[in-house]
Design a protein around this motif. Structure first.
Motif, mmCIF file in Angstrom:
data_model
loop_
_atom_site.group_PDB
_atom_site.id
_atom_site.type_symbol
_atom_site.label_atom_id
_atom_site.label_comp_id
_atom_site.label_asym_id
_atom_site.label_seq_id
_atom_site.Cartn_x
_atom_site.Cartn_y
_atom_site.Cartn_z
ATOM 1 N N ALA A 1 -13.307 -2.942 -14.427
ATOM 2 C CA ALA A 1 -12.178 -2.684 -13.537
ATOM 3 C C ALA A 1 -12.554 -1.634 -12.502
ATOM 4 O O ALA A 1 -13.194 -0.631 -12.825
ATOM 5 C CB ALA A 1 -10.971 -2.225 -14.335
ATOM 6 N N SER A 2 -12.135 -1.871 -11.282
ATOM 7 C CA SER A 2 -12.428 -0.897 -10.225
ATOM 8 C C SER A 2 -11.483 -1.087 -9.062
ATOM 9 O O SER A 2 -10.985 -2.188 -8.818
ATOM 10 C CB SER A 2 -13.873 -1.051 -9.723
ATOM 11 O OG SER A 2 -14.014 -2.256 -8.994
ATOM 12 N N PHE A 3 -11.250 -0.001 -8.332
ATOM 13 C CA PHE A 3 -10.548 -0.071 -7.058
ATOM 14 C C PHE A 3 -11.535 -0.609 -6.022
ATOM 15 O O PHE A 3 -12.732 -0.301 -6.095
ATOM 16 C CB PHE A 3 -10.075 1.330 -6.672
ATOM 17 C CG PHE A 3 -8.945 1.331 -5.691
ATOM 18 C CD1 PHE A 3 -7.657 1.062 -6.108
ATOM 19 C CD2 PHE A 3 -9.160 1.611 -4.357
ATOM 20 C CE1 PHE A 3 -6.597 1.064 -5.214
ATOM 21 C CE2 PHE A 3 -8.114 1.626 -3.451
ATOM 22 C CZ PHE A 3 -6.823 1.337 -3.881
ATOM 23 N N PRO A 4 -11.106 -1.426 -5.072
ATOM 24 C CA PRO A 4 -12.034 -1.975 -4.079
ATOM 25 C C PRO A 4 -12.837 -0.879 -3.378
ATOM 26 O O PRO A 4 -12.296 0.153 -2.972
ATOM 27 C CB PRO A 4 -11.099 -2.690 -3.096
ATOM 28 C CG PRO A 4 -9.920 -3.078 -3.924
ATOM 29 C CD PRO A 4 -9.732 -1.952 -4.888
ATOM 30 N N GLY A 5 -14.132 -1.114 -3.258
ATOM 31 C CA GLY A 5 -15.005 -0.174 -2.559
ATOM 32 C C GLY A 5 -15.693 0.838 -3.450
ATOM 33 O O GLY A 5 -16.454 1.674 -2.962
ATOM 34 N N THR A 6 -15.476 0.754 -4.770
ATOM 35 C CA THR A 6 -16.022 1.772 -5.669
ATOM 36 C C THR A 6 -17.320 1.368 -6.361
ATOM 37 O O THR A 6 -17.839 2.127 -7.179
ATOM 38 C CB THR A 6 -14.983 2.177 -6.732
ATOM 39 O OG1 THR A 6 -14.532 0.996 -7.412
ATOM 40 C CG2 THR A 6 -13.806 2.889 -6.109
ATOM 41 N N VAL B 1 -14.160 3.923 3.153
ATOM 42 C CA VAL B 1 -15.040 3.484 4.238
ATOM 43 C C VAL B 1 -15.819 2.233 3.827
ATOM 44 O O VAL B 1 -15.959 1.290 4.611
ATOM 45 C CB VAL B 1 -15.998 4.622 4.655
ATOM 46 C CG1 VAL B 1 -17.066 4.099 5.612
ATOM 47 C CG2 VAL B 1 -15.220 5.758 5.308
ATOM 48 N N ALA B 2 -16.328 2.205 2.586
ATOM 49 C CA ALA B 2 -17.088 1.040 2.119
ATOM 50 C C ALA B 2 -16.218 -0.214 2.135
ATOM 51 O O ALA B 2 -16.652 -1.286 2.578
ATOM 52 C CB ALA B 2 -17.631 1.293 0.712
#
Length: 293
Positions: free
Chosen positions: A80-85, A156-157
């Motif tokens: 699981a991750s927040f987008p861009g991490t 930013v990513a």
């Protein structure tokens, strides 16, 4: 007359099938901040059918060299991750060291050629990517790897990915001018609810993106132990980059106004507080407040 009846029935069935398909949700892989919220009941039905169709299909012919689906059932492990991490990069590392395919509740077309488990969320994959909040209707994990990263780099990513169309691309100047402020607002709205939801899950281990950068071998050993499958950390260390890891984010801070920095620093403080309630500094292995600028 008989031919007319058969033809009419065939056309009716074809029309019904096509209209049913058109109503189904489509995972196009272009996830924005808002996609961390709960999916609809329709997605639950689609994923239920998907899991039970694919579970008995163990062919690894579509996988890249050295990667296969598991022939024995594995625990359902959420990545699981927040987008861009850094989820895509972590998937690459996990596949390299285990030789097992990772799955995803999403369907990013650009990732299919690299990850043969894209859109697969069953016991044949070693970990399942998700950007959705917990609990979701797609699958119920037995355990969770929860990725977190300095939000200054993550925003930013993800912005570059969305507006360039590629995980390693750079957004055009016009996109920064038109959409940067709105993307930052979405982040401020969705970041804390996403992590608060996953911290409610049982059998969870946090993975800090910056720890992977600073001490890859040690962090991969932790992940491998948590997954509970055979593997070789050095295989991943020997080929750590993959196709989608964006290395240089040193210029990330230039995009933020003083006002945005104050708001994000406040969110970093809240993030530190919610993780500190679940993990000690030794367990977490990182001081989140170091992210503040």
């Amino acid at each position: 007359m008989l031919i007319y009846i058969i033809t009419s029935v065939f056309l009716h069935i074809t029309t019904w099938v096509l209209s049913d398909v058109s109503r189904r949700p489509v995972f196009d892989g272009t996830l924005r901040w808002t996609d961390t919220r709960h999916p609809s009941a329709d997605i639950k039905a689609v994923n239920f059918k998907l899991r039970h169709t694919l579970y008995h299909n163990h062919t690894s012919s579509g996988c890249r060299s050295g990667i296969r689906f598991s022939a024995r059932p594995l625990p359902l492990t959420a990545l699981a991750s927040f987008p861009g991490t850094g989820n895509t990069w972590t998937r690459h590392l996990i596949e390299q060291m285990t030789g097992l395919a990772t799955g995803s509740v999403h369907n990013a077309r650009i990732l299919r050629s690299v990850f043969c488990g894209e859109e697969r969320a069953d016991n044949t994959v070693v970990a399942i990517k998700t950007h959705l909040r917990y609990p979701s209707n797609t699958f119920t994990p037995d355990k969770v790897l929860l990725i977190i990263r300095n939000p200054y780099g993550a925003i930013v990513a993800n912005f570059n990915r969305i507006y360039s169309g590629h995980p390693k691309g750079k957004a055009p100047t016009e996109a920064w001018r038109k959409y940067w402020l709105s993307e930052c607002r979405r982040f401020r709205r969705d970041w804390l609810p996403f992590y608060k939801s996953w911290l409610k899950a049982d059998h969870l281990m946090p993975v800090v993106y910056e720890n992977l950068l600073d001490n890859l071998e040690k962090e991969l050993a932790r992940i491998l132990s948590f997954l509970g499958v055979p593997g070789d950390v050095l295989r991943a260390v020997a080929d750590p980059e993959g196709c989608f890891h964006r290395r240089n984010t040193s210029s990330s801070l230039q995009h933020y106004t003083p006002s945005q920095r104050r708001r994000i620093n406040k969110i970093i403080d809240h993030t530190h507080d919610i993780f500190s309630k679940r993990f000690s500094q030794e367990e977490f292995g990182y001081n989140i407040k170091n992210w503040k600028v």
